[in-house]
Design a protein around this motif. Structure first.
Motif, PDB file in Angstrom:
ATOM      1  N   THR A  57       0.812  -1.222   0.000  1.00  0.00           N
ATOM      2  CA  THR A  57       0.000   0.000   0.000  1.00  0.00           C
ATOM      3  C   THR A  57       0.845   1.272   0.000  1.00  0.00           C
ATOM      4  O   THR A  57       0.285   2.370   0.005  1.00  0.00           O
ATOM      5  N   HIS A  60       2.846   4.302  -1.347  1.00  0.00           N
ATOM      6  CA  HIS A  60       2.959   5.143  -2.545  1.00  0.00           C
ATOM      7  C   HIS A  60       1.827   4.908  -3.552  1.00  0.00           C
ATOM      8  O   HIS A  60       2.026   5.072  -4.762  1.00  0.00           O
ATOM      9  N   LEU A  61       0.645   4.545  -3.079  1.00  0.00           N
ATOM     10  CA  LEU A  61      -0.499   4.497  -3.976  1.00  0.00           C
ATOM     11  C   LEU A  61      -0.848   5.915  -4.427  1.00  0.00           C
ATOM     12  O   LEU A  61      -0.682   6.876  -3.669  1.00  0.00           O
ATOM     13  N   ASP A  62      -1.357   6.030  -5.647  1.00  0.00           N
ATOM     14  CA  ASP A  62      -1.883   7.329  -6.051  1.00  0.00           C
ATOM     15  C   ASP A  62      -3.399   7.333  -5.837  1.00  0.00           C
ATOM     16  O   ASP A  62      -3.994   6.302  -5.496  1.00  0.00           O
ATOM     17  N   ALA A  80      -5.473   4.754  -7.852  1.00  0.00           N
ATOM     18  CA  ALA A  80      -5.363   3.379  -7.351  1.00  0.00           C
ATOM     19  C   ALA A  80      -6.155   3.217  -6.062  1.00  0.00           C
ATOM     20  O   ALA A  80      -6.798   2.182  -5.838  1.00  0.00           O
ATOM     21  N   ALA A  81      -6.116   4.220  -5.198  1.00  0.00           N
ATOM     22  CA  ALA A  81      -6.836   4.139  -3.929  1.00  0.00           C
ATOM     23  C   ALA A  81      -8.343   4.067  -4.145  1.00  0.00           C
ATOM     24  O   ALA A  81      -9.060   3.445  -3.352  1.00  0.00           O
ATOM     25  N   SER A  86     -11.599  -2.938  -5.153  1.00  0.00           N
ATOM     26  CA  SER A  86     -11.025  -4.107  -4.489  1.00  0.00           C
ATOM     27  C   SER A  86     -11.760  -5.339  -5.001  1.00  0.00           C
ATOM     28  O   SER A  86     -12.640  -5.229  -5.869  1.00  0.00           O
ATOM     29  N   ARG A 130     -10.512   0.187  -2.876  1.00  0.00           N
ATOM     30  CA  ARG A 130      -9.345  -0.059  -2.015  1.00  0.00           C
ATOM     31  C   ARG A 130      -9.369   0.879  -0.809  1.00  0.00           C
ATOM     32  O   ARG A 130      -8.914   0.517   0.277  1.00  0.00           O
ATOM     33  N   ALA A 178      -5.004   9.233  -1.230  1.00  0.00           N
ATOM     34  CA  ALA A 178      -4.120   8.089  -1.032  1.00  0.00           C
ATOM     35  C   ALA A 178      -3.115   8.357   0.088  1.00  0.00           C
ATOM     36  O   ALA A 178      -2.799   7.465   0.886  1.00  0.00           O
ATOM     37  N   GLU A 209      -2.787   6.066   3.407  1.00  0.00           N
ATOM     38  CA  GLU A 209      -1.520   5.406   3.731  1.00  0.00           C
ATOM     39  C   GLU A 209      -1.037   5.804   5.122  1.00  0.00           C
ATOM     40  O   GLU A 209      -0.581   4.955   5.903  1.00  0.00           O
ATOM     41  N   LEU A 238      -3.696  -5.861  -5.187  1.00  0.00           N
ATOM     42  CA  LEU A 238      -2.471  -5.121  -5.511  1.00  0.00           C
ATOM     43  C   LEU A 238      -1.298  -6.073  -5.752  1.00  0.00           C
ATOM     44  O   LEU A 238      -0.149  -5.747  -5.468  1.00  0.00           O
TER      45      LEU A 238
END
Length: 221
Positions: free
Chosen positions: A17, A19-21, A24-25, A29, A36, A85, A89, A142
């Motif tokens: 998880t 450095h997700l942008d 992507a977040a 899922s 996600r 994100a 994180e 992921l």
């Protein structure tokens, strides 16, 4: 199951998880209706709730898992799912790190101490942590799938999920290395890799093929 397995699972979760942008977040899922961001928020909130279970148990106190119960839990997930994100994180890292620190405080004689999570004890709470972190890492889609689950974890999860076996069914899950069964009644046999069979029993997509007539399972315990 040892704390070092929980720690390894937690570190894997934090690594995938990192450095997700934002795109992507907000991506899907494997859980229907959950992004996600939903999964990450749930893991973080669970970690904070379990940290409180551990810390209060070590002081001889019992507290509710989530203030406000299931409705408050669900509302908090929805409220946090669409954060950036970076916020997701940061929350996950803080919450999971604090939970590992709490587990490190548990001494050899503390494991039977009661907690309100499933009306169990600290030993069962550690197992619950193992399940939550391991399963939801795969749910994030992921790159980590149930194919990475260890045999020990699969057998633990199968035993935990025995209440899912339908009434009047003798369910046999047959893999090249392990044959597991549960229930009494008409025998239904499914064959595949242990990880695939376990993923199916947990209500998750199986990475590989399963053969046999899959019955409809009962809800999670």
């Amino acid at each position: 199951m040892a704390l070092n397995e929980v720690r390894a699972t937690a570190h894997q979760l934090l690594a995938v998880t990192a450095h997700l942008d934002d795109a992507a977040a907000r991506g899907d899922s494997v859980l229907p209706g959950w992004s996600r961001g939903h999964v990450i928020t749930h893991i973080a909130n669970f970690s904070e709730a379990m940290t409180r279970q551990v810390e209060e148990a070590l002081q001889g106190r019992l507290v509710e898992v989530y203030d406000g119960g299931r409705p408050a839990r669900d509302a908090a997930i929805e409220a946090g799912a669409d954060r950036s994100a970076a916020e997701l994180e940061a929350h996950l890292n803080q919450a999971v790190t604090a939970l590992l620190e709490a587990w490190d405080k548990v001494g050899p004689t503390d494991w039977p101490l009661p907690i309100l999570h499933r009306n169990s004890n600290l030993s069962a709470g550690l197992q619950a942590t193992w399940r939550e972190l391991t399963i939801h890492t795969a749910d994030l889609d992921l790159g980590i799938t149930p194919a990475a689950w260890s045999e020990d974890f699969c057998l633990h999860l199968l035993d935990f999920l025995r209440p899912r076996t339908p009434d009047d069914v003798h369910l046999v899950l047959k893999s090249p290395t392990v044959t597991w069964d549960d229930g009494a009644g008409e025998t239904v046999t499914l064959e595949g890799a242990l990880t695939d069979l376990t993923a199916w029993y947990a209500g998750r997509p199986a990475p590989g093929p399963i053969t046999g007539p899959a019955p409809e399972l009962l809800p999670w315990p």
